[in-house]
Scaffold this motif. Sequence first.
Motif, short mmCIF file in Angstrom:
data_model
loop_
_atom_site.label_atom_id
_atom_site.label_comp_id
_atom_site.label_asym_id
_atom_site.label_seq_id
_atom_site.Cartn_x
_atom_site.Cartn_y
_atom_site.Cartn_z
N ASN A 69 0.80 -1.22 0.00
CA ASN A 69 0.00 0.00 0.00
C ASN A 69 0.84 1.27 0.00
OD1 ASN A 69 -2.51 -1.62 0.63
ND2 ASN A 69 -1.32 -2.00 2.48
N CYS A 70 0.26 2.32 -0.55
CA CYS A 70 0.83 3.66 -0.51
C CYS A 70 -0.29 4.67 -0.30
CB CYS A 70 1.57 4.00 -1.80
SG CYS A 70 3.15 3.18 -2.02
N THR A 71 0.04 5.75 0.38
CA THR A 71 -0.86 6.88 0.46
C THR A 71 -0.16 8.10 -0.12
OG1 THR A 71 -0.10 7.44 2.69
CG2 THR A 71 -2.02 6.00 2.52
N TYR A 72 -0.94 9.03 -0.62
CA TYR A 72 -0.36 10.24 -1.17
C TYR A 72 -1.17 11.45 -0.74
CZ TYR A 72 -3.99 9.74 -4.80
OH TYR A 72 -5.17 9.61 -5.46
N SER A 73 -0.53 12.61 -0.84
CA SER A 73 -1.17 13.81 -0.28
C SER A 73 -1.69 14.77 -1.35
CB SER A 73 -0.18 14.55 0.63
OG SER A 73 0.99 14.88 -0.09
N ASN A 74 -1.16 14.73 -2.56
CA ASN A 74 -1.50 15.70 -3.58
C ASN A 74 -2.62 15.18 -4.47
OD1 ASN A 74 -1.58 17.57 -5.64
ND2 ASN A 74 0.64 17.68 -5.90
N SER A 75 -3.76 15.83 -4.40
CA SER A 75 -4.90 15.36 -5.18
C SER A 75 -4.71 15.58 -6.67
CB SER A 75 -6.18 16.07 -4.71
OG SER A 75 -6.04 17.47 -4.84
N ALA A 76 -3.66 16.33 -7.07
CA ALA A 76 -3.40 16.55 -8.49
C ALA A 76 -2.78 15.32 -9.16
CB ALA A 76 -2.47 17.75 -8.68
N PHE A 77 -2.25 14.40 -8.35
CA PHE A 77 -1.67 13.19 -8.92
C PHE A 77 -2.75 12.42 -9.67
CE2 PHE A 77 2.41 13.78 -7.54
CZ PHE A 77 2.62 13.72 -6.17
N GLN A 78 -2.39 11.95 -10.87
CA GLN A 78 -3.41 11.26 -11.65
C GLN A 78 -2.91 10.00 -12.33
OE1 GLN A 78 -4.49 13.67 -15.18
NE2 GLN A 78 -3.14 15.20 -14.31
N TYR A 79 -1.61 9.72 -12.23
CA TYR A 79 -1.07 8.50 -12.83
C TYR A 79 -0.37 7.72 -11.73
CZ TYR A 79 -1.85 11.30 -16.98
OH TYR A 79 -2.42 12.09 -17.94
N PHE A 80 -0.64 6.42 -11.68
CA PHE A 80 -0.20 5.60 -10.55
C PHE A 80 0.49 4.35 -11.08
CE2 PHE A 80 -2.66 8.26 -7.84
CZ PHE A 80 -3.74 8.64 -8.62
N MET A 81 1.67 4.09 -10.55
CA MET A 81 2.47 2.98 -11.02
C MET A 81 3.03 2.16 -9.88
SD MET A 81 4.32 5.30 -13.84
CE MET A 81 3.45 6.72 -13.19
N TRP A 82 3.29 0.92 -10.16
CA TRP A 82 4.05 0.04 -9.27
C TRP A 82 5.26 -0.47 -10.02
CZ3 TRP A 82 3.37 -0.54 -4.15
CH2 TRP A 82 2.16 -0.12 -3.60
N TYR A 83 6.42 -0.29 -9.40
CA TYR A 83 7.67 -0.81 -9.94
C TYR A 83 8.15 -1.93 -9.04
CZ TYR A 83 8.41 2.88 -13.42
OH TYR A 83 8.32 3.70 -14.51
N ARG A 84 8.80 -2.92 -9.64
CA ARG A 84 9.42 -4.01 -8.91
C ARG A 84 10.92 -3.89 -9.10
NH1 ARG A 84 7.43 -9.61 -10.96
NH2 ARG A 84 8.62 -8.93 -12.79
N GLN A 85 11.66 -4.07 -8.01
CA GLN A 85 13.11 -3.96 -8.07
C GLN A 85 13.74 -5.17 -7.39
OE1 GLN A 85 14.84 -0.54 -6.07
NE2 GLN A 85 16.68 -0.63 -7.34
N TYR A 86 14.39 -5.99 -8.18
CA TYR A 86 15.15 -7.11 -7.62
C TYR A 86 16.47 -6.58 -7.08
CZ TYR A 86 11.83 -10.32 -9.80
OH TYR A 86 10.69 -10.99 -10.15
N SER A 87 17.06 -7.36 -6.18
CA SER A 87 18.28 -6.93 -5.52
C SER A 87 19.37 -6.62 -6.54
CB SER A 87 18.75 -8.04 -4.57
OG SER A 87 19.92 -7.66 -3.91
N ARG A 88 20.00 -5.47 -6.39
CA ARG A 88 21.09 -5.02 -7.24
C ARG A 88 20.69 -4.86 -8.71
NH1 ARG A 88 26.20 -4.92 -4.94
NH2 ARG A 88 26.18 -5.54 -2.78
N LYS A 89 19.42 -4.55 -8.94
CA LYS A 89 18.93 -4.29 -10.29
C LYS A 89 18.19 -2.95 -10.30
CE LYS A 89 20.04 -8.38 -12.01
NZ LYS A 89 21.04 -8.54 -13.10
N GLY A 90 17.92 -2.45 -11.49
CA GLY A 90 17.10 -1.26 -11.61
C GLY A 90 15.62 -1.60 -11.52
N PRO A 91 14.80 -0.63 -11.13
CA PRO A 91 13.35 -0.87 -11.07
C PRO A 91 12.78 -1.16 -12.46
CG PRO A 91 13.96 1.13 -9.89
CD PRO A 91 15.15 0.72 -10.66
N GLU A 92 11.72 -1.96 -12.49
CA GLU A 92 11.02 -2.22 -13.75
C GLU A 92 9.52 -2.07 -13.51
OE1 GLU A 92 11.56 -6.24 -15.06
OE2 GLU A 92 11.28 -7.08 -13.06
N LEU A 93 8.83 -1.52 -14.49
CA LEU A 93 7.40 -1.25 -14.34
C LEU A 93 6.61 -2.55 -14.26
CD1 LEU A 93 5.26 1.02 -14.26
CD2 LEU A 93 4.90 0.56 -16.70
N LEU A 94 5.71 -2.60 -13.27
CA LEU A 94 4.86 -3.75 -13.09
C LEU A 94 3.41 -3.44 -13.49
CD1 LEU A 94 5.20 -6.63 -11.94
CD2 LEU A 94 4.59 -5.73 -9.70
#
Lengths: 109, 121
Positions: free
Chosen positions: A22-47
């Motif tokens: 879970n995540c919470t956010y404070s700015n109601s202007a946010f309109q795009y939401f993403m989840w990234y997965r990051q394996y150890s010692r790797k860069g994040p990748e979009l999920l």
Amino acid sequence: QKEVEQDPGPLSVPEGAIVSLNCTYSNSAFQYFMWYRQYSRKGPELLMYTYSSGNKEDGRFTAQVDKSSKYISLFIRDSQPSDSATYLCAITSNEKLTFGTGTRLTIIP
Amino acid sequence: NAGVTQTPKFRILKIGQSMTLQCAQDMNHNYMYWYRQDPGMGLKLIYYSVGAGITDKGEVPNGYNVSRSTTEDFPLRLELAAPSQTSVYFCASSFAYLGTSGGPGRSETQYFGPGTRLLVL
């Protein structure tokens, strides 16, 4: 108050369990939401990527957005050891992303 | 496609030394970004670029410089390394739609490189 808050964990669950991140956010202007997965010692990748309230499903993964509560979730069904990683939420209203701190998840075989 | 590549993978610097972290992408993305990731702190935006010749500061730009002479390359320069710059650095790229009439744009998926681990002693 941080723009995006995410429980850092760590979170350990047995294989096959349902995981809720879970995540919470404070700015109601946010309109795009993403989840990234990051394996150890790797860069994040979009999920998952969504821009509307409600649920979006992709295989074992479901992204849920509640704009009225400023709350987003990622559910993982039938969790596998290969799901062990750090999961970062990312939210934006423009070209720049604001990331949560990430939740480290371990799936125990 | 190689995607986003970064060099070096790991580097140890002494305080006061300088270095350039290299980043390249072959996806013809217009936007490129530099982030640093510290334990428990998530990803913090250092600098970003909307296209060749155009760069702008992110959340934590102090101590860093960037340039974007081509669409493909976006190097990050550390002039006087300090222990506070010990971190993992990630470069990312995306295709972003620019806003119209002064409104915000929208970025598609950001693709990340494998990261550069930097230790300043």
